[in-house]
Design a protein around this motif. Structure first.
Motif, mmCIF file in Angstrom:
data_model
loop_
_atom_site.group_PDB
_atom_site.id
_atom_site.type_symbol
_atom_site.label_atom_id
_atom_site.label_comp_id
_atom_site.label_asym_id
_atom_site.label_seq_id
_atom_site.Cartn_x
_atom_site.Cartn_y
_atom_site.Cartn_z
ATOM 1 N N UNK A 112 -61.213 -4.538 24.619
ATOM 2 C CA UNK A 112 -60.522 -3.830 24.664
ATOM 3 C C UNK A 112 -60.004 -3.581 23.104
ATOM 4 N N UNK A 113 -59.681 -2.931 22.725
ATOM 5 C CA UNK A 113 -58.902 -2.467 21.159
ATOM 6 C C UNK A 113 -57.755 -3.425 20.723
ATOM 7 N N UNK A 114 -57.375 -3.417 22.125
ATOM 8 C CA UNK A 114 -55.882 -4.491 21.974
ATOM 9 C C UNK A 114 -55.540 -5.397 22.261
ATOM 10 N N UNK A 115 -54.285 -5.936 22.258
ATOM 11 C CA UNK A 115 -54.025 -7.242 22.682
ATOM 12 C C UNK A 115 -53.881 -7.220 24.259
ATOM 13 N N UNK A 116 -53.800 -8.234 25.070
ATOM 14 C CA UNK A 116 -53.498 -8.125 25.917
ATOM 15 C C UNK A 116 -52.485 -7.909 26.575
ATOM 16 N N UNK A 117 -51.333 -8.012 27.394
ATOM 17 C CA UNK A 117 -50.046 -8.311 27.500
ATOM 18 C C UNK A 117 -49.747 -9.223 28.527
ATOM 19 N N UNK A 118 -50.399 -9.822 29.040
ATOM 20 C CA UNK A 118 -50.399 -10.476 30.441
ATOM 21 C C UNK A 118 -49.626 -11.361 29.720
ATOM 22 N N UNK A 119 -48.283 -11.777 30.695
ATOM 23 C CA UNK A 119 -47.739 -13.169 31.383
ATOM 24 C C UNK A 119 -47.905 -14.529 32.028
ATOM 25 N N UNK A 120 -48.164 -15.738 31.576
ATOM 26 C CA UNK A 120 -48.190 -16.786 32.089
ATOM 27 C C UNK A 120 -47.091 -16.533 33.713
ATOM 28 N N UNK A 121 -47.212 -17.681 35.059
ATOM 29 C CA UNK A 121 -45.655 -17.799 35.633
ATOM 30 C C UNK A 121 -44.871 -18.055 34.965
ATOM 31 N N UNK A 122 -43.216 -18.098 35.359
ATOM 32 C CA UNK A 122 -41.791 -18.444 34.498
ATOM 33 C C UNK A 122 -41.057 -19.656 35.944
ATOM 34 N N UNK A 123 -40.766 -19.941 35.147
ATOM 35 C CA UNK A 123 -39.742 -20.239 36.022
ATOM 36 C C UNK A 123 -38.285 -19.649 36.498
ATOM 37 N N UNK A 124 -37.881 -20.059 37.775
ATOM 38 C CA UNK A 124 -36.403 -19.170 38.021
ATOM 39 C C UNK A 124 -35.364 -19.341 38.034
ATOM 40 N N UNK A 125 -34.043 -18.955 37.723
ATOM 41 C CA UNK A 125 -32.853 -19.704 37.516
ATOM 42 C C UNK A 125 -32.781 -20.135 38.380
ATOM 43 N N UNK A 126 -31.626 -21.598 38.674
ATOM 44 C CA UNK A 126 -31.422 -22.160 40.249
ATOM 45 C C UNK A 126 -30.106 -21.405 40.980
ATOM 46 N N UNK A 127 -30.799 -22.060 42.252
ATOM 47 C CA UNK A 127 -30.590 -20.668 43.200
ATOM 48 C C UNK A 127 -28.807 -21.574 43.271
ATOM 49 N N UNK A 128 -27.921 -20.488 43.729
ATOM 50 C CA UNK A 128 -26.687 -20.626 43.723
ATOM 51 C C UNK A 128 -25.815 -20.856 44.793
ATOM 52 N N UNK A 129 -25.041 -21.130 45.307
ATOM 53 C CA UNK A 129 -24.470 -21.419 46.746
ATOM 54 C C UNK A 129 -23.222 -20.145 47.136
ATOM 55 N N UNK A 130 -22.817 -20.349 47.747
ATOM 56 C CA UNK A 130 -22.171 -18.858 47.887
ATOM 57 C C UNK A 130 -20.852 -18.535 47.018
ATOM 58 N N UNK A 131 -20.424 -19.530 46.888
ATOM 59 C CA UNK A 131 -19.736 -20.030 45.709
ATOM 60 C C UNK A 131 -19.146 -19.524 44.318
ATOM 61 N N UNK A 132 -21.306 -19.361 43.703
ATOM 62 C CA UNK A 132 -21.704 -18.916 42.819
ATOM 63 C C UNK A 132 -21.669 -20.273 41.654
ATOM 64 N N UNK A 133 -21.349 -22.074 42.683
ATOM 65 C CA UNK A 133 -21.592 -23.142 42.392
ATOM 66 C C UNK A 133 -22.830 -23.378 41.920
ATOM 67 N N UNK A 134 -23.398 -24.682 41.693
ATOM 68 C CA UNK A 134 -24.756 -25.087 41.412
ATOM 69 C C UNK A 134 -25.436 -25.964 42.702
ATOM 70 N N UNK A 135 -26.245 -25.369 43.510
ATOM 71 C CA UNK A 135 -27.210 -26.210 45.008
ATOM 72 C C UNK A 135 -27.195 -27.945 44.225
ATOM 73 N N UNK A 136 -26.847 -28.368 45.408
ATOM 74 C CA UNK A 136 -27.262 -29.460 45.561
ATOM 75 C C UNK A 136 -27.827 -30.119 45.969
#
Length: 551
Positions: A112-136
């Motif tokens: 093809x005449x143009x560059x690919x736009x594929x993106x690899x796997x990306x890490x996700x944000x940390x899951x948070x507790x119900x009160x919005x704090x970091x999971x332990x």
């Protein structure tokens, strides 16, 4: 030479082929026109690839016109390109083959005449507790705290994986009495650490357990993983993906490793109670410091470790700079509700200061929104230094292991497996100016060996401090160690292989993703023999009343 030749490529050359494939992919996107059947460039347009000529890749090494193109010489790889289907005939080939590095590519509907736009796997944000704090973090307790055993596997490609396999297999064959009868020392491993080639074995062991060792031997050590990787990189779809600015050569490696690990993530490891904890180390290329795939490290960038594929971590740990591309993590700390406390705990310890400085750098996501990772061996080829630094930063051995132990630990066992090889040549035997390749080889396996030796000496001094700590003080009722606790440090070094001739041979085995089957067998045997011959290991076996079933 025939079109059916099966080839084995030395690791540095193989990685350069991957780099070459990505360059070709970008040229496809930039130069190929609609309906083109042949794209070629002069040597002037390939100055970035001149090192291939030095390795023996030049027009005289290209054979075959109507069928598969066979590139041989120093690299000896098969390029599966159907020139006939592309309409390339002998006259076309004769017209372009005099160019410095001709590129013959299929186009039509593929390019093809143009560059690919594929993106690899990306890490996700940390899951948070119900009160919005970091999971332990959930820290599993040691099932049987009589022994706390840590095994670290060094870098070194398939050589390190085979040598480390021999060590683990020797532990499996060493039986000791337990409450239920007998168990193997391999079942007592609580933490397994791996760097680069050693991380492949470490991740597999952590994911599938001790019973998986024979399967690993067949699925990785006895397979030509490297040849498969090169063929995989040269597939048209992957060449096109490599034109994406977000997709690199190491992402292809991660894809191949994902098949080996059957799609397992760090979260899957937590679901296997009683299995060893996994520690994989890469290098933060901006800091030159270790980056560990641990809950502690990922909390600094407010990211979810559980969702990280094992293949990504291993590929990052194995990403040799230049030959392989860095792998990238996103820093989510800008939205992290509770940054980790990394206040100085010992201003007088330079190792602690350096550790805290690197940790603090991740807390500013605006300054460092992305983290780029390369081969872990650049910072610590044994995967031990950060463990030692953290124990000092946390105030000593007791505080470092307190959360892991349910009942008092009687024995702390550290087995450090070092599969570093010698430089290919002794440049100090001649007064001639060393070549570029000789300098690179000496830097990797000469200067690098010095850094490894420094880590081993650091381990020796740190263990002395730990022993004094256990002897001179008590942790009270919450002490994770028994009053008579012992520390056993067992160094398993490839340079300790018994016979001189065999040792010299093993130390010359190249750093590659795949090595000959005979070399695999010799390395596995050497790993077991060096472990069993170790006085420290013999003392451990005697103290446990264990028996080795190995010959």
């Amino acid at each position: 030479m025939t079109h059916d030749i099966q080839t084995i490529i030395d690791f540095p050359e193989a990685l350069q082929v991957l780099a070459f494939s990505q360059k070709l992919a970008h040229l496809i996107a930039a130069r190929a026109g609609a309906g083109s059947a042949l794209v070629n460039h002069t040597i002037g347009e390939f100055r970035e690839l001149e090192h291939f000529t030095a390795l023996g890749v030049h027009p005289g090494h290209v054979a075959g016109v109507a069928g598969d193109v066979v590139v041989h010489g120093a690299l000896q790889i098969r390029v599966l390109a159907q020139m006939k289907a592309a309409g390339v005939n002998r006259k076309d080939w004769e017209r372009v083959k005099h160019l410095g590095l001709p590129v013959v590519l299929l186009c039509g509907g593929l390019l093809l005449g143009g560059c690919a736009t594929v993106r690899p796997w990306q890490n996700q944000p940390m899951k948070l507790m119900d009160d919005g704090s970091q999971a332990v973090q959930v820290v599993p307790e040691i099932p049987d705290s009589k022994i706390l055993m840590v095994v670290s596997l060094s870098g070194g490609g398939a050589r390190a994986a085979a040598f480390g396999y021999g060590v683990l297999d020797a532990l499996r064959q060493t039986r000791m009495p337990s409450q239920g009868g007998h168990t193997s020392l391999l079942d007592e491993v609580n933490v397994i650490s791996g760097v680069s080639g050693g991380s492949i074995l470490a991740a597999y062991f952590a994911a599938f357990g001790p019973d998986s060792l024979p399967e690993f031997e067949q699925q990785f050590l006895r397979k030509n993983f490297q040849d498969n990787l090169i063929s995989y990189a040269l597939k048209p779809g992957n060449l096109y993906d490599l034109t994406s600015p977000w997709f690199g050569r190491s992402d292809l490696l991660a894809r191949r490793l994902d098949d080996l690990f059957k799609g397992k993530t760090f979260g899957d490891l937590v679901k296997r109670p009683g299995q060893p904890s996994l520690l994989i180390s890469a290098t933060d290329i901006s800091l030159g410091a270790s980056f560990e795939f641990t809950w502690r490290q990922f909390s600094l960038i407010c990211s979810d470790l559980d969702s990280v594929p094992l293949s990504f971590a291993v590929a990052a740990s194995s990403a040799v700079p230049i030959a392989l591309s860095p792998l990238t993590l996103k820093n989510y700390n800008a939205t992290c509700p509770q940054p980790v406390n990394v206040a100085d705990s010992d201003a007088g310890a330079y190792r602690v200061r350096l550790l805290r400085d690197s940790q603090r750098s991740y807390l500013d996501a605006n300054e460092r929104p992305y983290i780029h990772l390369v081969d872990g061996g650049l910072a610590d080829n044994l995967g031990l230094r950060s463990l030692l630094d953290r124990s000092q930063a946390e105030g000593g051995l007791r505080r470092a292991v307190r959360r892991m132990a349910g009942t008092p630990i009687q024995k702390l066992v550290i087995i450090a497996v070092n599969a570093e090889r010698d430089p290919a040549e002794r440049i100090d035997t001649t007064d001639e100016v060393p070549s570029t390749l000789q300098v690179v080889d000496a830097l990797l396996f000469g200067t690098g060996a010095r850094a490894t030796q420094e880590t081993l000496e650091l381990l020796r001094d740190t263990v002395k401090t730990w022993r004094r700590e256990l002897r001179n003080s008590s942790g009270g009722a919450s002490d994770p160690f028994a009053p008579d606790a012992q520390i056993h440090v067992i160094n398993v070094n490839l340079r300790d292989a018994p016979e001189l001739a065999e040792r010299q041979f093993l130390l010359k085995i190249p750093t590659a993703f795949s090595i000959p089957a005979g070399d695999v067998s010799r390395l596995i045997e050497a790993g077991g023999r060096v472990l069993r011959n170790s006085p420290e290991f013999q003392a451990l076996v005697k103290s446990l009343g264990a028996v080795s079933a190995a010959p």
